[in-house]
Scaffold this motif. Structure first.
Motif, mmCIF file in Angstrom:
data_model
loop_
_atom_site.group_PDB
_atom_site.id
_atom_site.type_symbol
_atom_site.label_atom_id
_atom_site.label_comp_id
_atom_site.label_asym_id
_atom_site.label_seq_id
_atom_site.Cartn_x
_atom_site.Cartn_y
_atom_site.Cartn_z
ATOM 1 N N ALA A 260 36.896 93.119 96.126
ATOM 2 C CA ALA A 260 37.276 94.448 96.463
ATOM 3 C C ALA A 260 37.640 94.815 97.801
ATOM 4 O O ALA A 260 38.298 95.512 98.481
ATOM 5 N N LYS A 261 36.867 94.181 98.812
ATOM 6 C CA LYS A 261 37.015 94.080 100.223
ATOM 7 C C LYS A 261 38.122 93.965 100.776
ATOM 8 O O LYS A 261 38.810 94.288 101.668
ATOM 9 N N ASN A 262 38.985 93.091 99.883
ATOM 10 C CA ASN A 262 40.423 92.787 100.712
ATOM 11 C C ASN A 262 41.481 93.628 99.854
ATOM 12 O O ASN A 262 42.763 93.460 99.824
ATOM 13 N N ARG A 263 41.301 94.646 99.083
ATOM 14 C CA ARG A 263 42.061 95.430 98.235
ATOM 15 C C ARG A 263 43.373 96.255 98.921
ATOM 16 O O ARG A 263 44.333 95.870 98.797
ATOM 17 N N ASP A 264 42.793 96.616 100.358
ATOM 18 C CA ASP A 264 43.890 97.394 101.029
ATOM 19 C C ASP A 264 44.763 96.213 101.618
ATOM 20 O O ASP A 264 46.097 96.539 101.652
ATOM 21 N N GLU A 265 44.366 95.209 102.009
ATOM 22 C CA GLU A 265 45.045 94.228 102.777
ATOM 23 C C GLU A 265 46.245 93.729 101.493
ATOM 24 O O GLU A 265 47.474 93.596 102.000
ATOM 25 N N ILE A 266 45.650 93.385 100.353
ATOM 26 C CA ILE A 266 46.577 92.982 99.291
ATOM 27 C C ILE A 266 47.737 93.913 98.893
ATOM 28 O O ILE A 266 48.904 93.679 98.555
ATOM 29 N N LEU A 267 47.252 95.286 98.733
ATOM 30 C CA LEU A 267 48.226 96.267 98.318
ATOM 31 C C LEU A 267 49.202 96.353 99.229
ATOM 32 O O LEU A 267 50.344 96.766 99.005
ATOM 33 N N ARG A 268 48.855 96.348 100.588
ATOM 34 C CA ARG A 268 49.898 96.282 101.754
ATOM 35 C C ARG A 268 51.067 95.369 101.456
ATOM 36 O O ARG A 268 51.966 95.279 101.733
ATOM 37 N N ALA A 269 50.269 93.930 101.391
ATOM 38 C CA ALA A 269 51.119 92.947 101.148
ATOM 39 C C ALA A 269 51.999 92.892 99.970
ATOM 40 O O ALA A 269 53.339 93.031 99.910
ATOM 41 N N VAL A 270 51.659 93.548 98.867
ATOM 42 C CA VAL A 270 52.329 93.813 97.420
ATOM 43 C C VAL A 270 53.256 94.864 98.025
ATOM 44 O O VAL A 270 54.711 94.840 97.720
ATOM 45 N N GLY A 271 53.062 96.021 98.599
ATOM 46 C CA GLY A 271 54.205 96.991 99.233
ATOM 47 C C GLY A 271 55.292 96.432 100.070
ATOM 48 O O GLY A 271 56.358 96.723 100.109
ATOM 49 N N ARG A 272 54.739 95.350 100.940
ATOM 50 C CA ARG A 272 55.781 94.520 101.774
ATOM 51 C C ARG A 272 56.771 93.827 100.822
ATOM 52 O O ARG A 272 58.194 93.829 101.185
ATOM 53 N N ILE A 273 56.213 93.251 100.109
ATOM 54 C CA ILE A 273 57.098 92.483 99.169
ATOM 55 C C ILE A 273 58.201 93.304 98.390
ATOM 56 O O ILE A 273 59.285 92.696 98.538
ATOM 57 N N HIS A 274 57.494 94.270 97.797
ATOM 58 C CA HIS A 274 58.349 95.278 97.094
ATOM 59 C C HIS A 274 59.472 95.902 98.122
ATOM 60 O O HIS A 274 60.809 95.908 97.731
ATOM 61 N N ALA A 275 59.180 96.300 99.120
ATOM 62 C CA ALA A 275 59.888 96.997 100.098
ATOM 63 C C ALA A 275 61.124 95.849 100.372
ATOM 64 O O ALA A 275 62.123 96.277 100.772
ATOM 65 N N ALA A 276 60.820 94.623 100.761
ATOM 66 C CA ALA A 276 61.771 93.583 101.107
ATOM 67 C C ALA A 276 62.787 93.546 99.965
ATOM 68 O O ALA A 276 63.977 93.226 100.196
ATOM 69 N N LEU A 277 62.354 93.420 98.723
ATOM 70 C CA LEU A 277 63.074 93.097 97.571
ATOM 71 C C LEU A 277 64.225 94.300 97.526
ATOM 72 O O LEU A 277 65.256 94.336 97.053
#
Length: 190
Positions: free
Chosen positions: A158-175
């Motif tokens: 849970a402590k990594n939640r924000d960082e992982i969600l940002r990474a998911v957002g970056r992946i999605h934005a790149a696509l």
């Protein structure tokens, strides 16, 4: 104070909006479409099952595949017997058939976050985003290791939640940016 049935339902939905139930997906469920980096032009390409393959008894993992790129028109067919599934997150992931790098991946300070396709990425996003995560009971189907169960521990924390969600957002934005760049100007089709 009494609540109507509709108000009671609304409260239950609000309580469980952060809930995730493991859908018992496996790698076989998300491997039918893989988005990779094209070896010819470097744009997003797709690895899909080869058309005309109707062997219902064969394993889905070993069915012939086809690499198709809309950017440069590259097309390759794989019909081998060696499949190398990506394991771990210490290095960037590749597609199991052609060995091309996956398009949907991003490096974090903990390791590489990657997904085969948008369905896989959405599963990871929903899992990470949820405050209540329920595992599927393995005794129902005999499956112990679902996609969610195989996620690395650093993604589950849970402590990594924000960082992982940002990474998911970056992946999605790149696509999305890639798809917009591939569209011809003025909405005309080629």
């Amino acid at each position: 104070m009494r609540c109507s049935a509709e108000q009671s339902h609304t409260r239950r939905v609000a309580l469980f909006s952060g809930r995730f139930r493991d859908p018992r997906s496996t790698e076989y469920d998300v491997i039918s479409l893989i988005i990779v980096r094209c070896p010819g032009c470097g744009k997003a390409a797709r690895v899909v099952p080869a058309p005309g393959d109707s062997d219902p008894g064969g394993r889905i993992l070993f069915r012939p595949r086809r690499l198709v790129c809309r950017g440069c028109g590259l097309s390759r067919v794989w019909s081998g017997r060696l499949v190398a599934l990506s394991c771990g997150t210490r290095q960037s992931a590749t597609n199991p058939y052609f060995g091309m790098p996956l398009w949907l991946q991003h490096e974090t300070r903990h390791g590489w976050l990657w997904a085969y396709n948008l369905e896989h990425l959405d599963l990871i996003r929903r899992f990470v985003q949820a405050s209540l995560r329920e595992r599927a009971p393995w005794y129902d189907t005999g499956q112990r290791m679902t996609l969610v169960a195989r996620l690395p521990a650093w993604i589950k924390r849970a402590k990594n939640r924000d960082e992982i969600l940002r990474a998911v957002g970056r992946i999605h934005a790149a696509l999305i940016a890639t798809r917009r760049a591939d569209q011809p100007p003025n909405g005309t089709r080629t």
